[in-house]
Design a protein around this motif. Sequence first.
Motif, PDB file in Angstrom:
ATOM      1  N   ARG A 242       0.811  -1.225   0.000  1.00 35.81           N
ATOM      2  CA  ARG A 242       0.000   0.000   0.000  1.00 35.81           C
ATOM      3  C   ARG A 242       0.845   1.276   0.000  1.00 35.81           C
ATOM      4  O   ARG A 242       0.383   2.321  -0.431  1.00 35.81           O
ATOM      5  CB  ARG A 242      -0.994   0.000   1.159  1.00 35.81           C
ATOM      6  N   ASP A 243       2.099   1.200   0.465  1.00 40.79           N
ATOM      7  CA  ASP A 243       2.946   2.397   0.510  1.00 40.79           C
ATOM      8  C   ASP A 243       3.835   2.554  -0.718  1.00 40.79           C
ATOM      9  O   ASP A 243       4.597   3.503  -0.795  1.00 40.79           O
ATOM     10  CB  ASP A 243       3.813   2.379   1.769  1.00 40.79           C
ATOM     11  N   GLY A 244       3.751   1.612  -1.656  1.00 45.29           N
ATOM     12  CA  GLY A 244       4.543   1.746  -2.870  1.00 45.29           C
ATOM     13  C   GLY A 244       5.050   0.422  -3.374  1.00 45.29           C
ATOM     14  O   GLY A 244       4.972  -0.597  -2.685  1.00 45.29           O
ATOM     15  N   PRO A 245       5.566   0.426  -4.616  1.00 44.86           N
ATOM     16  CA  PRO A 245       6.022  -0.811  -5.247  1.00 44.86           C
ATOM     17  C   PRO A 245       7.247  -1.397  -4.551  1.00 44.86           C
ATOM     18  O   PRO A 245       8.053  -0.664  -3.973  1.00 44.86           O
ATOM     19  CB  PRO A 245       6.350  -0.387  -6.673  1.00 44.86           C
ATOM     20  N   LEU A 246       7.358  -2.741  -4.643  1.00 41.41           N
ATOM     21  CA  LEU A 246       8.486  -3.448  -4.045  1.00 41.41           C
ATOM     22  C   LEU A 246       8.922  -4.588  -4.954  1.00 41.41           C
ATOM     23  O   LEU A 246       8.094  -5.178  -5.649  1.00 41.41           O
ATOM     24  CB  LEU A 246       8.088  -4.051  -2.688  1.00 41.41           C
ATOM     25  N   PRO A 247      10.210  -4.940  -4.900  1.00 45.56           N
ATOM     26  CA  PRO A 247      10.655  -6.156  -5.575  1.00 45.56           C
ATOM     27  C   PRO A 247      10.072  -7.381  -4.860  1.00 45.56           C
ATOM     28  O   PRO A 247       9.799  -7.333  -3.650  1.00 45.56           O
ATOM     29  CB  PRO A 247      12.181  -6.129  -5.430  1.00 45.56           C
ATOM     30  N   GLN A 248       9.918  -8.465  -5.587  1.00 48.91           N
ATOM     31  CA  GLN A 248       9.308  -9.673  -5.029  1.00 48.91           C
ATOM     32  C   GLN A 248      10.055 -10.175  -3.788  1.00 48.91           C
ATOM     33  O   GLN A 248       9.433 -10.536  -2.797  1.00 48.91           O
ATOM     34  CB  GLN A 248       9.277 -10.780  -6.082  1.00 48.91           C
ATOM     35  N   ARG A 249      11.365 -10.213  -3.826  1.00 51.46           N
ATOM     36  CA  ARG A 249      12.138 -10.729  -2.683  1.00 51.46           C
ATOM     37  C   ARG A 249      11.922  -9.874  -1.433  1.00 51.46           C
ATOM     38  O   ARG A 249      11.748 -10.399  -0.340  1.00 51.46           O
ATOM     39  CB  ARG A 249      13.619 -10.797  -3.039  1.00 51.46           C
ATOM     40  N   THR A 250      11.886  -8.569  -1.594  1.00 50.68           N
ATOM     41  CA  THR A 250      11.633  -7.679  -0.457  1.00 50.68           C
ATOM     42  C   THR A 250      10.228  -7.896   0.083  1.00 50.68           C
ATOM     43  O   THR A 250      10.017  -7.969   1.292  1.00 50.68           O
ATOM     44  CB  THR A 250      11.819  -6.205  -0.880  1.00 50.68           C
ATOM     45  N   LEU A 251       9.280  -8.016  -0.834  1.00 48.58           N
ATOM     46  CA  LEU A 251       7.897  -8.257  -0.433  1.00 48.58           C
ATOM     47  C   LEU A 251       7.780  -9.583   0.322  1.00 48.58           C
ATOM     48  O   LEU A 251       7.125  -9.649   1.376  1.00 48.58           O
ATOM     49  CB  LEU A 251       6.997  -8.250  -1.673  1.00 48.58           C
ATOM     50  N   ALA A 252       8.418 -10.622  -0.173  1.00 49.99           N
ATOM     51  CA  ALA A 252       8.385 -11.926   0.501  1.00 49.99           C
ATOM     52  C   ALA A 252       8.963 -11.811   1.912  1.00 49.99           C
ATOM     53  O   ALA A 252       8.386 -12.337   2.875  1.00 49.99           O
ATOM     54  CB  ALA A 252       9.156 -12.964  -0.310  1.00 49.99           C
ATOM     55  N   ARG A 253      10.098 -11.121   2.037  1.00 49.45           N
ATOM     56  CA  ARG A 253      10.730 -10.970   3.359  1.00 49.45           C
ATOM     57  C   ARG A 253       9.817 -10.213   4.320  1.00 49.45           C
ATOM     58  O   ARG A 253       9.626 -10.623   5.461  1.00 49.45           O
ATOM     59  CB  ARG A 253      12.082 -10.257   3.207  1.00 49.45           C
ATOM     60  N   ARG A 254       9.211  -9.123   3.849  1.00 50.11           N
ATOM     61  CA  ARG A 254       8.330  -8.340   4.723  1.00 50.11           C
ATOM     62  C   ARG A 254       7.067  -9.105   5.108  1.00 50.11           C
ATOM     63  O   ARG A 254       6.517  -8.888   6.183  1.00 50.11           O
ATOM     64  CB  ARG A 254       7.970  -7.016   4.064  1.00 50.11           C
TER      65      ARG A 254
END
Length: 150
Positions: free
Chosen positions: A52-64
């Motif tokens: 919701r706060d902005g685009p992310l790479p898949q790996r970062t998204l998975a980690r979060r």
Amino acid sequence: MTVSTTPEPDLSTWPTGRLLAVAARLVEHRWAAVLDGMGLTHAGLISLHTLRDGPLPQRTLARRCQVTDQTMSRTLERLAKAGFVTRTPDPADARRHLTRLTARGRAVHEQAVRAEPALLGVLGEDDAFRAGLLDVITRLSADDRDQPVT
């Protein structure tokens, strides 16, 4: 018609851990049904919330989101097919893709956020209850990090 002769259990005698487990299972089942009606899964909602706060790479998204890259890949495929996210090449690194919410994804996320209070009732607004849950999660997560990996 069969009448049960087994008395209902006295839930007040159950250990707290069992009460938490049963409550979590009941909430999870009902929440899954609500999300299914929106074309979402629990994992999908967590991903939308994180984006919701902005685009992310898949790996970062998975980690979060605290899932594996493979799990995130499957989740993002479903979200993209539903039109809730887009995946575009990262201008800073052509090997990566950035995932971002679409207008439809933002709308379904907001719809899910609005639906939660109806499921939880006053518990969802009870700051002391939420603080207690956060304390349990934080303490047990810290305990898990302190355990050696076997």
